[in-house]
Design a protein around this motif. Sequence first.
Motif, PDB file in Angstrom:
ATOM      1  N   GLY A   1       3.190 100.109  23.049  1.00 53.10           N
ATOM      2  CA  GLY A   1       4.093 100.027  22.724  1.00 53.10           C
ATOM      3  C   GLY A   1       5.350 100.452  24.040  1.00 53.10           C
ATOM      4  N   LEU A   2       4.837 102.189  24.351  1.00 51.61           N
ATOM      5  CA  LEU A   2       5.515 102.686  25.473  1.00 51.61           C
ATOM      6  C   LEU A   2       5.392 102.281  26.470  1.00 51.61           C
ATOM      7  CD1 LEU A   2       6.407 105.419  25.975  1.00 51.61           C
ATOM      8  CD2 LEU A   2       3.586 106.347  26.861  1.00 51.61           C
TER       9      LEU A   2
ATOM     10  N   VAL B   1      -0.660  91.143  22.237  1.00 55.81           N
ATOM     11  CA  VAL B   1      -2.405  91.381  21.642  1.00 55.81           C
ATOM     12  C   VAL B   1      -2.287  92.805  21.760  1.00 55.81           C
ATOM     13  CG1 VAL B   1      -4.778  90.617  22.158  1.00 55.81           C
ATOM     14  CG2 VAL B   1      -3.125  88.856  22.027  1.00 55.81           C
ATOM     15  N   GLY B   2      -1.797  93.680  23.044  1.00 57.75           N
ATOM     16  CA  GLY B   2      -1.956  94.770  23.611  1.00 57.75           C
ATOM     17  C   GLY B   2      -1.737  95.709  22.504  1.00 57.75           C
ATOM     18  N   LEU B   3      -0.909  95.365  21.407  1.00 59.35           N
ATOM     19  CA  LEU B   3      -0.796  96.653  20.466  1.00 59.35           C
ATOM     20  C   LEU B   3      -1.794  96.424  19.420  1.00 59.35           C
ATOM     21  CD1 LEU B   3       3.240  95.499  19.176  1.00 59.35           C
ATOM     22  CD2 LEU B   3       2.492  98.163  20.411  1.00 59.35           C
TER      23      LEU B   3
ATOM     24  N   TYR C   1      -6.884 104.035   8.594  1.00 56.51           N
ATOM     25  CA  TYR C   1      -6.070 104.829   8.748  1.00 56.51           C
ATOM     26  C   TYR C   1      -5.016 105.403  10.537  1.00 56.51           C
ATOM     27  CZ  TYR C   1      -9.157 108.519   9.404  1.00 56.51           C
ATOM     28  OH  TYR C   1     -10.134 109.118   9.948  1.00 56.51           O
ATOM     29  N   LYS C   2      -6.148 105.437  11.325  1.00 61.33           N
ATOM     30  CA  LYS C   2      -5.729 105.800  12.494  1.00 61.33           C
ATOM     31  C   LYS C   2      -5.619 104.654  13.497  1.00 61.33           C
ATOM     32  CE  LYS C   2     -10.275 108.058  13.345  1.00 61.33           C
ATOM     33  NZ  LYS C   2     -10.983 108.984  14.085  1.00 61.33           N
ATOM     34  N   HIS C   3      -6.080 103.226  13.968  1.00 62.92           N
ATOM     35  CA  HIS C   3      -5.214 102.327  14.747  1.00 62.92           C
ATOM     36  C   HIS C   3      -5.211 101.365  14.413  1.00 62.92           C
ATOM     37  CE1 HIS C   3      -5.297 105.843  17.870  1.00 62.92           C
ATOM     38  NE2 HIS C   3      -6.798 106.640  17.135  1.00 62.92           N
ATOM     39  N   PRO C   4      -5.236  99.582  15.169  1.00 62.61           N
ATOM     40  CA  PRO C   4      -5.049  98.846  15.276  1.00 62.61           C
ATOM     41  C   PRO C   4      -6.894  98.095  15.585  1.00 62.61           C
ATOM     42  CG  PRO C   4      -2.904  98.708  15.604  1.00 62.61           C
ATOM     43  CD  PRO C   4      -3.977 100.447  16.295  1.00 62.61           C
TER      44      PRO C   4
END
Length: 526
Positions: free
Chosen positions: A193-194, A184-186, A73-76
């Motif tokens: 993404g910024l 992979v950075g995502l 629910y927070k992050h990858p």
Amino acid sequence: MDSWLPVGLPVASGRHRSSIWSKLIRYPEVVVALLCLTQILCWTVAPALVDAAPPGDVVEGFMWGREWVLLTYKHPQLPAWLLEASHLLTGSFRWPQYLLSQLVVSATFIFVYLLARDMLGRTRALAAVLLMPSLYFFGWPTPQFNHDYAQMPFWAAISWLLWHATRDAGSKWRWIVLGLVSGVGLYAKFSTGLLLLFGAIWLLSDRRARGRLATPWPWLGLAVFLAVAAPLAVQLCRIDFLPLTYVAGRDDWVMAHRARLYYIGVQLAGLTGFLAVLAISGLLRREPPRQVVAVREAPVEPRAFTYLLWMGLGPAILVMVASLFTGAGEAWGAPMYNLVGVVAIACLGDRLGISEMRRLAICALVCVIGVSGAYATTRWTSCNALGHMQPVCWPAQLVSDEAETVWHEASKGRLGIVGGDTGLAMLAGLNAYDEPSIFTGLDMRFAPWITAKRLQDQGMLLIWQGSQDSQTPPRLMPWIKGLPVKTILLGWSRQAPPVVINFVVIPPGTHDLPNDPPASPEDRDN
């Protein structure tokens, strides 16, 4: 005779040419490697010696990593996977997370050097990297390996790969690597993404870069990026975009509990050491460097300087401005200052001489050794001499030992689930031999690995902190329903009194779970 000198470095007088340092900077890659080794050694050993428990985000990462889920629910969950991998390889929760964090920081140093070398030359690239330890984000916070730090090398690598791919028509394969690294950075954090947005704008606005779009390679790179990122997009839809809800909730909390200029103040404070080192090194002086007989200018290409400003400062400035209107976590800017040193040397590189390089190296060494030593001293003193409870003060192993003892005294099965006070429950499960899962917030939306059937089959150990006279938290009462509470006192400091921890064993086969817990995604799919 002076052909060995790197382009852009003032030629030194004979006295300095024979010095060890003037010889060493002939091989800037060696100095970068030595800096990385020093960073890894100091910032791995210092926290491992004094921290009784990992920082809070690290404990969370370990507990989520053992579930091997794609997204919470927070992050990858790439940082959690790396933490779990470090545990599987070493069998320890004591030090590998600190090593992992410093490997990430060192990888960032290397990618920044590669980009700066392409733009400024080897020696000035070394100077840019030597400035990085003076930035707050590369020192004090680094023991807490989390999503903000996991994305650091991706931001640096993306900036380098995009510049190299658009500069050199022959760098076809770099578009493929750029797409892979960007995707992979995502998985490290969505805010990567910024940077990708800034990169895309630059790619479309720069004439030379835009010309590469006439070839198939950028589009192949985009296809690779979309293929890598697609599973995240699918999972994001499956969990009803909970990370976006989490971000909105964090924004609301920050706006309610932080001053309007708080984020900007933290970012500027993090740059004070950087400015101090610029001054100490002599780079802020207007006169040319001393003890030189000639200067070989290596002017920065205007296009390169524009790229540095856009990619190196653009995201940080945008988030600062946005923080005036919405909440922003103070650590969110961690990867946004990777290129600040490169920008500084691009502006001040004509003042760089042997003496300035020597001062930069000494300052980098002092920052790494001094700040890591100050960290160890401060943490130990705060926990043991002053009795100020912090997450790293908790006796992690003892908490896990007590949790397992309480559970196995009341139940024959393995300890499979811990819950209650989520932070404390995670700590209790961290070193437990049974490797239990965390029931985050006692809500299956936040812990999809917990199902109603699993609760029935395995039961759960509830844990919370509170004095012996305090009442049970109301949110836990529906789960306890008259079950006995066991309270223990746990010593953690040489000065402060023991902390009070409460346990309740909910045995397997408890059929009247409270309020019919919502079905997890796994239940819904089945």
